[in-house]
Scaffold this motif. Structure first.
Motif, short mmCIF file in Angstrom:
data_model
loop_
_atom_site.label_atom_id
_atom_site.label_comp_id
_atom_site.label_asym_id
_atom_site.label_seq_id
_atom_site.Cartn_x
_atom_site.Cartn_y
_atom_site.Cartn_z
N SER A 327 -36.73 14.19 -16.94
CA SER A 327 -36.34 15.08 -15.85
C SER A 327 -37.46 16.02 -15.42
CB SER A 327 -35.11 15.90 -16.25
OG SER A 327 -34.03 15.06 -16.49
N ASP A 377 -39.04 21.63 -17.06
CA ASP A 377 -37.80 20.93 -17.40
C ASP A 377 -36.68 21.55 -16.59
OD1 ASP A 377 -35.73 19.49 -18.46
OD2 ASP A 377 -36.39 19.68 -20.55
N THR A 382 -28.56 23.22 -24.49
CA THR A 382 -28.49 23.86 -25.81
C THR A 382 -29.80 24.57 -26.14
OG1 THR A 382 -29.36 21.90 -26.90
CG2 THR A 382 -26.96 22.03 -26.71
N SER A 385 -34.24 20.80 -26.77
CA SER A 385 -35.45 20.15 -26.25
C SER A 385 -36.53 21.18 -25.99
CB SER A 385 -35.17 19.42 -24.93
OG SER A 385 -34.01 18.68 -25.04
O1 LIG Z 1 -31.24 21.97 -23.80
P1 LIG Z 1 -30.88 20.62 -24.30
O2 LIG Z 1 -29.49 20.53 -24.87
O3 LIG Z 1 -31.92 20.04 -25.20
O4 LIG Z 1 -30.79 19.69 -22.98
C1 LIG Z 1 -31.75 19.74 -21.98
C2 LIG Z 1 -32.46 18.44 -21.87
O5 LIG Z 1 -31.56 17.50 -21.34
C3 LIG Z 1 -32.18 16.88 -20.23
O6 LIG Z 1 -32.85 15.75 -20.60
P2 LIG Z 1 -32.08 14.42 -21.07
O7 LIG Z 1 -32.02 14.35 -22.55
O8 LIG Z 1 -30.78 14.32 -20.33
O9 LIG Z 1 -33.06 13.28 -20.64
P3 LIG Z 1 -33.63 12.78 -19.24
O10 LIG Z 1 -34.44 13.89 -18.70
O11 LIG Z 1 -34.45 11.61 -19.61
O12 LIG Z 1 -32.48 12.41 -18.34
C4 LIG Z 1 -33.10 17.94 -19.69
O13 LIG Z 1 -34.08 17.45 -18.86
C5 LIG Z 1 -33.61 18.58 -20.93
O14 LIG Z 1 -34.77 17.98 -21.41
#
Ligand SMILES: O=P(O)(O)OC[C@H]1O[C@H](OP(=O)(O)OP(=O)(O)O)[C@H](O)[C@@H]1O
Ligand SMILES: O=c1cc[nH]c(=O)[nH]1
Length: 458
Positions: A327, A377, A382, A385
């Protein structure tokens, strides 16, 4: 003075203009916002429109915060002896009757978390008396008065602007009740003052300020639906505002109708793929521009083509971007459009749930430790990441204070996770949402950002 076109407007049956005006933050890295800033609400409207009822209701319902009520009337100028001799000729409903300079400086002090003295105005002598009211601290300041939306400086400080609308006959009847019956003033005198000053000033100065209101309450004191909506809206805004107060390094970009409209489009489950990507891109560009405003700068003067000196600034740091795949890659174009030739590293974090996030891949500029890093991002849920990504940057030697996390939608849980662990980073977002659901999606949120942006959702 020319009569304003709003003077002929009638009471609207609807609440209009509800807009989200998040905390307006300075974007200069030299001037971080005070964590103690109160939330300012302005309540304007004609005489006897029900402003006090609305203020009391807000005060009662927000009893878990320290609410301070300030009346614009406290800032009336004292009348000189000469003016007192012709008091019946004095227009107390004109903007010049108020010491707006003092009101503004009082609000600015409150905004900086400083104690203030609120003047004590005596309506019988038309003078300020010695004993001022001291205010040391407030979570919420409600400023009430006929003309609190008139001055642009005061308006700029208000986080929420309310206009209480009421039929003019009802207002006149209430004013008569209040002044002639309850306070024993002469009926002819009250009516004379109303027709010579109160009504014309309302039309010329008060009613035109309705257009600045975020919320217009029809039928002032009796409108329970409107009152409930306002309190809900204040609670929601306070939620965002509180996080900005708790963490002085969290910045929500200044919200406008355009921004709210773009959020409405991308959050709509029925948005087309094109619209989702187009409006996300516009919002991302705004976040990137705001984020760049947090980079250090030094002063610089240039000579303009007119031969004059322009005193400006010059950015003085080496930069790079780091996107969290996938993303975060949606934010790269906006960063490139703003920073010519910027290096962009990548981090891939995989896994779901509350603690399953793992670093899978990274490719970062070799000299990243000597750069300011714009971490990209769009969704902070949560925070798992983001914590992983920031931990990696720190391991690579990037000072925490050199990281600016650029984000579109953040949940309070993610903000807490990131800011408690990394109090020195800056987090710039366009909206803070209410919470997370049981599958760790942001609520109200926008679903799976990556799938919607890259059109991989079925
Ligand atoms: O705060 P968190 O709970 O960690 O979630 C946030 C993460 O979720 C999304 O990525 P996702 O895992 O959906 O992957 P993508 O970007 O490949 O769709 C977003 O881009 C963040 O990296
Ligand atoms: O709501 C969420 C949470 C994580 N990732 C997303 O894209 N959306």
């Amino acid at each position: 003075m020319e009569k304003n076109k709003f003077a002929k407007e009638t009471t609207s049956p609807l609440i209009v203009n509800i807009k989200d005006e998040n905390t307006s933050q300075s974007n200069s890295s030299k001037d971080p916002p005070s964590p103690k800033q109160p939330f300012f609400i302005g309540v304007a409207g004609g005489t006897a429109s029900g402003k006090t009822t609305v203020c009391n209701m807000i005060n009662t319902q927000l009893h878990d915060h320290r609410v301070v009520l300030i009346s614009q009337d406290s800032f009336y100028h004292s009348l000189s002896e000469k003016m007192l001799q012709k008091v019946n000729e004095y227009n107390f409903d004109h903007p010049d009757a108020f010491d707006t300079k003092l009101l503004l400086s009082t609000m600015e002090k409150l905004k900086r978390g400083q104690p203030v003295d609120i003047p004590n105005y005596d309506f019988t002598t038309h003078k300020r008396i010695e004993s001022a009211r001291q205010i040391h601290h407030a979570d919420i300041v409600i400023l009430e008065g006929i003309l609190v939306l008139h001055d642009s400086g005061v308006r700029n400080i208000l986080n929420m602007k309310i206009f209480v609308d009421e039929d003019s006959d009802v207002r006149l009847a209430r004013r008569m009740q209040r002044l002639a019956i309850e306070r024993g003033r002469n009926i002819a005198n009250v009516l004379d003052q109303y027709s010579r000053f109160v009504k014309p000033s309302f039309e010329e100065f008060v009613l035109p300020t309705k257009k600045y209101a975020d919320i217009i309450i029809p039928s002032g004191g009796d409108n329970d639906v409107a009152k409930d909506l306002i309190v809900q809206n204040i609670r929601m805004k306070l939620g965002q505002h509180d996080l900005c107060k708790i963490y002085s390094n969290v910045f929500v970009i200044f919200s406008t109708f355009q921004i709210k409209g773009m959020h409405t489009l991308i959050r709509d489950v029925k948005a087309t793929k094109h619209d989702f990507a187009f409006y996300s891109d516009r919002l991302i560009r705004l976040v990137v521009e705001h984020g760049l405003g947090h980079l250090p700068f030094s002063e610089k003067q240039v000579i303009t083509p007119t031969g004059s000196v322009y005193s400006g600034v010059i950015f003085c740091s080496r930069l790079c971007g780091v996107s969290v795949i996938r993303s975060g890659e949606s934010m790269e174009n906006a960063l490139r459009a703003c920073c010519k030739g910027i290096k962009i590293g990548k981090i891939l974090i995989h896994g779901h749930g509350t603690n399953g996030r793992q670093l899978v891949y990274e490719k970062l500029p070799k000299d990243i430790a000597s750069r300011h890093v714009l971490l990209l991002d769009p969704v902070l849920a949560t925070g798992n990441s983001a914590v992983k990504a920031i931990s990696l940057l720190l391991k690579k030697g990037v000072p925490e204070s050199n990281i600016i996390f650029l984000n579109l939608v953040a949940a309070p849980q993610g903000i807490n996770a990131v800011c408690e662990r990394f109090p020195m980073i800056k987090l710039v977002t366009s909206e803070i949402d209410v919470s997370l659901n049981e599958s760790s999606h942001v609520i109200p949120g926008l679903g799976e950002f990556g799938d919607r942006y890259f059109a991989t959702d079925d």
